[in-house]
Enzyme design. Structure first.
Site, short mmCIF file in Angstrom:
data_model
loop_
_atom_site.label_atom_id
_atom_site.label_comp_id
_atom_site.label_asym_id
_atom_site.label_seq_id
_atom_site.Cartn_x
_atom_site.Cartn_y
_atom_site.Cartn_z
N HIS A 272 -34.51 45.25 -11.68
CA HIS A 272 -33.66 46.02 -12.21
C HIS A 272 -33.05 46.80 -11.13
CE1 HIS A 272 -33.29 49.46 -15.62
NE2 HIS A 272 -32.90 48.44 -16.02
N LYS A 274 -29.89 48.14 -8.85
CA LYS A 274 -28.42 48.46 -8.95
C LYS A 274 -28.01 48.79 -7.38
CE LYS A 274 -29.90 49.49 -13.14
NZ LYS A 274 -30.95 50.16 -13.53
N ASP A 279 -22.87 46.43 5.66
CA ASP A 279 -22.76 46.54 7.05
C ASP A 279 -23.99 47.24 7.68
OD1 ASP A 279 -20.20 45.42 7.11
OD2 ASP A 279 -18.99 47.19 7.10
#
Length: 421
Positions: A272, A274, A279
Site C-alpha cells: 500500500h 505511495k 537520488d
C-alpha cells in the site's frame, strides 16, 4: 523467599522481577529438591502452567535455575539521541547497575569499526559515539556488565547519523484549507497542481528513482515523465502491488517487482505504499528526497480524492527508504520482511521517527505515541481496521486527563482490510 534454606518438593515459591510477583513451583520428582535456595538473582527456565486462577513456573531440572547475581538486564530498547552529522548518543535502561561497552561497524557482520565505553555503574545509560560520517548507516551492539562481573548483551541495532541536507519538509493538500485556524504554519493548498508537482520532481531527478506504487496511471503524464527520466539516463526501479494494472505496468520504464501472493495460511495483504525516492546516494546532500503521503499515483487520487503529500529533503531518510524498497524489490513482502531499518532521525534539527509495516511494530509505536497525549489528539483516516487502535483513541478521550479527541473518517470506509507492506 526462604533464602538460605533448601527447596522443598511440591512447594510454591514467590519470584519477583521488574514487572511483578509470580509463583514458582518445585515438583517433587525434580533434582531441584533439597538444593540451596540462592541468595542472588536468578534466571529461570521452565514450563508456564496454570493451577486454578494462578500461573506457575515449573522448572524441569536444576540446570533450569541459573544464579545471575545482579545482572544489568535490558529493560528498554536501544535508542538514539543527540543525533548529529558526526555523533550520536546510545541510550538504554537496565534493571541493575552496569557499565557500557558499545561496538559498532558498517555491517551486522563486522562491528570492529569503533567502540565507546562508559565505566559509570548506572541503570540509565547515555553513551556518546563521536567521529562518525554524515548520513551513514551504522550497526551498534551494547554490552553492560555489573560490578559482580555479570553481563548482558543487546541485539545488533541499526542507526543513522544526520545528513548535511536542508531538512526541508513540505506538506501539501489537494483540497481547500482553512488557514484561519492554523496555530504554527499555514497549510498549503495546491489547486489542481499535485500532478504537476510530481512531474516536476521526476523531471529534476539526476541519477535514480525508486518508486513504490499501489496504483498508478498516465492520465496526467506521470508515466511519460518517468520514461523521459530514463531517456536522460536516470536509473528507475519499481515495487508494485500484486494487483497493479498490467497495461500501465507495460508502459513503465526501468525494472519492476510485484508483490507476491502469500503462501496458504498467510494473510495476503496489500503493498500500500505511495513513495518516490530520488537520488538517495547522490554526492550532493541536497539532491535526495522522499515523496510520500496518502496520495496514490492516479489522476483521481492526485486531483480529486482528498489527499496529502509529504516531501522530505533528507539524505538519511532517503537511504533508509531505499533499504525498505530493496527488501521488497528482492521479493520479501508481508511476514517475510524484517525490522532492519533505523527508526530515529535528526531532520533539519527536528526529531523524526519512521516505521514500516508490518515488521516494525507500527501499531505498538502508534499507540506509544498516542500515550503521550496531554491535551489534544487529532486523527484523519480512510478506515479503521484494528480495534486496538480504536481502543487507544477512546482511552485518550477518557484517561488520564480527558484529552480533546476529534477525527475524520471517509464516508465510504470499508468494514475491514489488511495492509502488509
Amino acid at each position: 523467599q526462604d533464602i538460605g534454606s533448601t527447596f522443598a518438593g511440591n512447594t510454591n515459591y514467590l519470584i519477583t522481577d521488574a514487572t511483578g510477583n509470580y509463583e514458582e513451583r518445585i515438583v517433587n520428582t525434580t533434582d531441584i529438591v533439597d538444593t540451596p535456595i540462592p541468595a542472588a538473582g536468578l534466571g529461570i527456565t521452565g514450563i508456564m502452567s496454570q493451577y486454578q486462577a494462578t500461573y506457575q513456573m515449573l522448572p524441569r531440572r536444576l540446570d533450569d535455575i541459573d544464579t545471575l547475581s545482579t545482572p544489568p538486564l535490558f529493560i528498554s530498547p536501544i535508542s538514539q539521541s543527540n543525533i548529529t552529522t558526526s555523533s550520536v548518543n546510545i541510550d538504554f535502561v537496565t534493571y541493575n547497575d552496569g557499565d557500557a561497552v558499545i561496538t559498532y561497524g558498517l555491517s551486522e557482520d563486522d562491528l570492529t569499526l569503533g567502540s565507546a565505553t562508559s565505566g559509570d555503574l548506572t541503570t540509565d545509560h547515555s553513551v556518546p559515539i563521536d567521529g562518525l560520517a554524515p548520513a551513514t548507516l551504522y550497526y551498534v551492539q551494547v554490552t553492560t556488565t555489573s560490578d559482580s562481573g555479570d553481563s548482558s548483551t543487546s541485539p545488533i541495532v541499526p542507526m543513522i547519523t544526520a545528513s548535511e541536507s536542508s531538512g526541508e519538509i513540505l506538506v501539501y493538500f489537494n483540497r481547500d484549507v482553512e488557514t484561519s485556524v492554523a496555530t504554527t504554519e499555514d497549510a498549503i493548498y495546491l489547486p489542481n497542481a499535485v500532478d504537476d508537482t510530481l512531474r516536476a520532481y521526476i523531471d529534476r531527478a539526476k541519477y535514480t528513482i525508486d518508486m513504490m506504487m499501489y496504483t498508478g496511471d498516465n492520465l496526467n503524464g506521470v508515466i511519460n515523465a518517468l520514461n523521459a527520466a530514463e531517456d536522460r539516463g536516470v536509473e528507475l526501479r519499481f515495487v508494485l502491488d500484486k494487483d497493479f494494472n498490467e497495461s500501465v505496468q507495460d508502459d513503465l520504464p526501468g525494472t519492476q517487482t510485484k508483490r507476491i501472493g502469500m503462501p496458504a495460511g498467510e494473510p495476503d495483504g496489500i503493498m500500500h505504499n505511495k513513495v518516490l525516492i530520488i537520488d538517495a546516494e547522490s554526492d550532493d546532500p541536497n539532491d535526495p528526497l522522499v515523496w510520500t503521503g496518502s496520495t496514490n499515483f492516479t489522476s483521481n487520487q492526485l486531483l480529486e480524492a482528498a489527499n496529502n503529500v509529504i516531501i522530505i529533503q533528507d539524505q538519511s531518510l532517503a537511504k533508509v527508504y531505499t533499504m525498505e524498497f530493496e527488501e521488497m524489490f528482492d521479493g520479501n513482502f508481508g511476514p517475510f520482511k524484517t525490522n532492519n531499518t533505523p527508526t530515529e532521525f535528526n531532520i533539519g534539527g527536528s526529531r523524526v521517527e519512521c516505521y514500516f509495516s508490518p515488521s516494525d511494530q507500527v501499531t505498538s509505536n502508534l499507540k506509544r505515541t498516542m500515550d503521550t497525549t496531554d491535551e489534544e489528539l487529532y486523527w484523519s483516516i480512510l478506515s479503521f481496521t484494528r480495534t486496538d487502535i480504536v481502543d487507544e483513541i477512546v482511552s485518550e478521550s477518557v484517561f488520564p486527563d480527558n484529552a480533546f479527541v476529534v477525527g475524520l473518517m471517509d464516508s465510504d470506509s470499508g468494514a475491514d482490510s489488511t495492509t502488509y507492506a
